[in-house]
Design a protein around this motif. Sequence first.
Motif, PDB file in Angstrom:
ATOM      1  N   TYR A 104     -24.431   6.311  18.878  1.00  0.00           N
ATOM      2  CA  TYR A 104     -25.113   5.049  18.561  1.00  0.00           C
ATOM      3  C   TYR A 104     -26.022   4.622  19.702  1.00  0.00           C
ATOM      4  O   TYR A 104     -27.157   4.184  19.483  1.00  0.00           O
ATOM      5  CB  TYR A 104     -24.082   3.966  18.269  1.00  0.00           C
ATOM      6  N   PHE A 105     -25.540   4.755  20.931  1.00  0.00           N
ATOM      7  CA  PHE A 105     -26.313   4.285  22.077  1.00  0.00           C
ATOM      8  C   PHE A 105     -27.414   5.257  22.500  1.00  0.00           C
ATOM      9  O   PHE A 105     -28.386   4.848  23.134  1.00  0.00           O
ATOM     10  CB  PHE A 105     -25.383   4.021  23.266  1.00  0.00           C
ATOM     11  N   THR A 106     -27.291   6.530  22.153  1.00  0.00           N
ATOM     12  CA  THR A 106     -28.255   7.525  22.653  1.00  0.00           C
ATOM     13  C   THR A 106     -29.128   8.148  21.574  1.00  0.00           C
ATOM     14  O   THR A 106     -30.010   8.942  21.889  1.00  0.00           O
ATOM     15  CB  THR A 106     -27.511   8.657  23.389  1.00  0.00           C
ATOM     16  N   ARG A 107     -28.923   7.797  20.315  1.00  0.00           N
ATOM     17  CA  ARG A 107     -29.632   8.494  19.239  1.00  0.00           C
ATOM     18  C   ARG A 107     -31.139   8.256  19.271  1.00  0.00           C
ATOM     19  O   ARG A 107     -31.910   9.078  18.766  1.00  0.00           O
ATOM     20  CB  ARG A 107     -29.074   8.077  17.876  1.00  0.00           C
ATOM     21  N   ASP A 108     -31.573   7.141  19.843  1.00  0.00           N
ATOM     22  CA  ASP A 108     -33.004   6.834  19.882  1.00  0.00           C
ATOM     23  C   ASP A 108     -33.614   7.104  21.251  1.00  0.00           C
ATOM     24  O   ASP A 108     -34.762   6.722  21.507  1.00  0.00           O
ATOM     25  CB  ASP A 108     -33.235   5.370  19.494  1.00  0.00           C
ATOM     26  N   TYR A 109     -32.871   7.755  22.124  1.00  0.00           N
ATOM     27  CA  TYR A 109     -33.379   8.061  23.465  1.00  0.00           C
ATOM     28  C   TYR A 109     -34.438   9.151  23.365  1.00  0.00           C
ATOM     29  O   TYR A 109     -34.197  10.220  22.812  1.00  0.00           O
ATOM     30  CB  TYR A 109     -32.238   8.509  24.373  1.00  0.00           C
ATOM     31  N   VAL A 110     -35.609   8.878  23.906  1.00  0.00           N
ATOM     32  CA  VAL A 110     -36.733   9.814  23.841  1.00  0.00           C
ATOM     33  C   VAL A 110     -36.735  10.683  25.090  1.00  0.00           C
ATOM     34  O   VAL A 110     -36.776  10.172  26.214  1.00  0.00           O
ATOM     35  CB  VAL A 110     -38.069   9.061  23.719  1.00  0.00           C
ATOM     36  N   SER A 111     -36.672  11.994  24.887  1.00  0.00           N
ATOM     37  CA  SER A 111     -36.668  12.911  26.028  1.00  0.00           C
ATOM     38  C   SER A 111     -38.085  13.231  26.504  1.00  0.00           C
ATOM     39  O   SER A 111     -38.345  13.308  27.699  1.00  0.00           O
ATOM     40  CB  SER A 111     -35.927  14.205  25.675  1.00  0.00           C
ATOM     41  N   ARG A 112     -39.019  13.410  25.541  1.00  0.00           N
ATOM     42  CA  ARG A 112     -40.410  13.681  25.912  1.00  0.00           C
ATOM     43  C   ARG A 112     -41.344  13.128  24.841  1.00  0.00           C
ATOM     44  O   ARG A 112     -40.944  12.971  23.684  1.00  0.00           O
ATOM     45  CB  ARG A 112     -40.650  15.195  26.073  1.00  0.00           C
TER      46      ARG A 112
END
Length: 207
Positions: A104-112
């Motif tokens: 839930y907390f990391t699913r929208d984290y953009v790597s690049r």
Amino acid sequence: MSFLGIKMFHTSVRQLQAQSLGIKLSSPLALGATFLPSKYRMAYTPLYESPLSKPIATLKRVSLAFGLVGLYLSNMMYTSPALSSDLSYVLATCSVLPLPLIEYFTRDYVSRIFRVYNTEKDQSLENLTTDEILVAEKISLTGRSFYNTILKPAELQLTDGRFGWVNWKTKNGFFYVNEDIGGINMDRLWGMAEHNSGIDNGRYFGK
């Protein structure tokens, strides 16, 4: 496990493989994927690269492995006559509970973030900024691979409307991008997001 096997499991190898296959668009739980038309080409170098993408990918893999091992041990405890079945339920819950929370907390984290070029048009400033398309790369549920999502700067807005790790939103969903990384190219995107959200921090200078 051989060195080659370990190397193939590394996320940087998966990123290079994904980039070589073309602009493939997907989502965490999608059974299939779509591709942008062949006239579009992704830039060779990213506009933005997160400093925490590899640790987060590792965290997802470790939490998944921890959950699977915990379920296996809890099953062994449940079938053992020497141990209480209540303990097996506690172990199973404690092992699995981190998985949905981390996702839930990391699913929208953009790597690049990559710029997308239309190869059928001249690469002039006007052509690059008209109907501009970017690709945001996110980390999959298992942390083993990456998937791409379309990110249109014209639709960018700031958001704090969802609890969790997000600060951008478009019609395609939510994104989390670290501020003050990427130089003037990312300042331009932040300026557009602020302008579309009715905020003026002096970073917006048009499309």
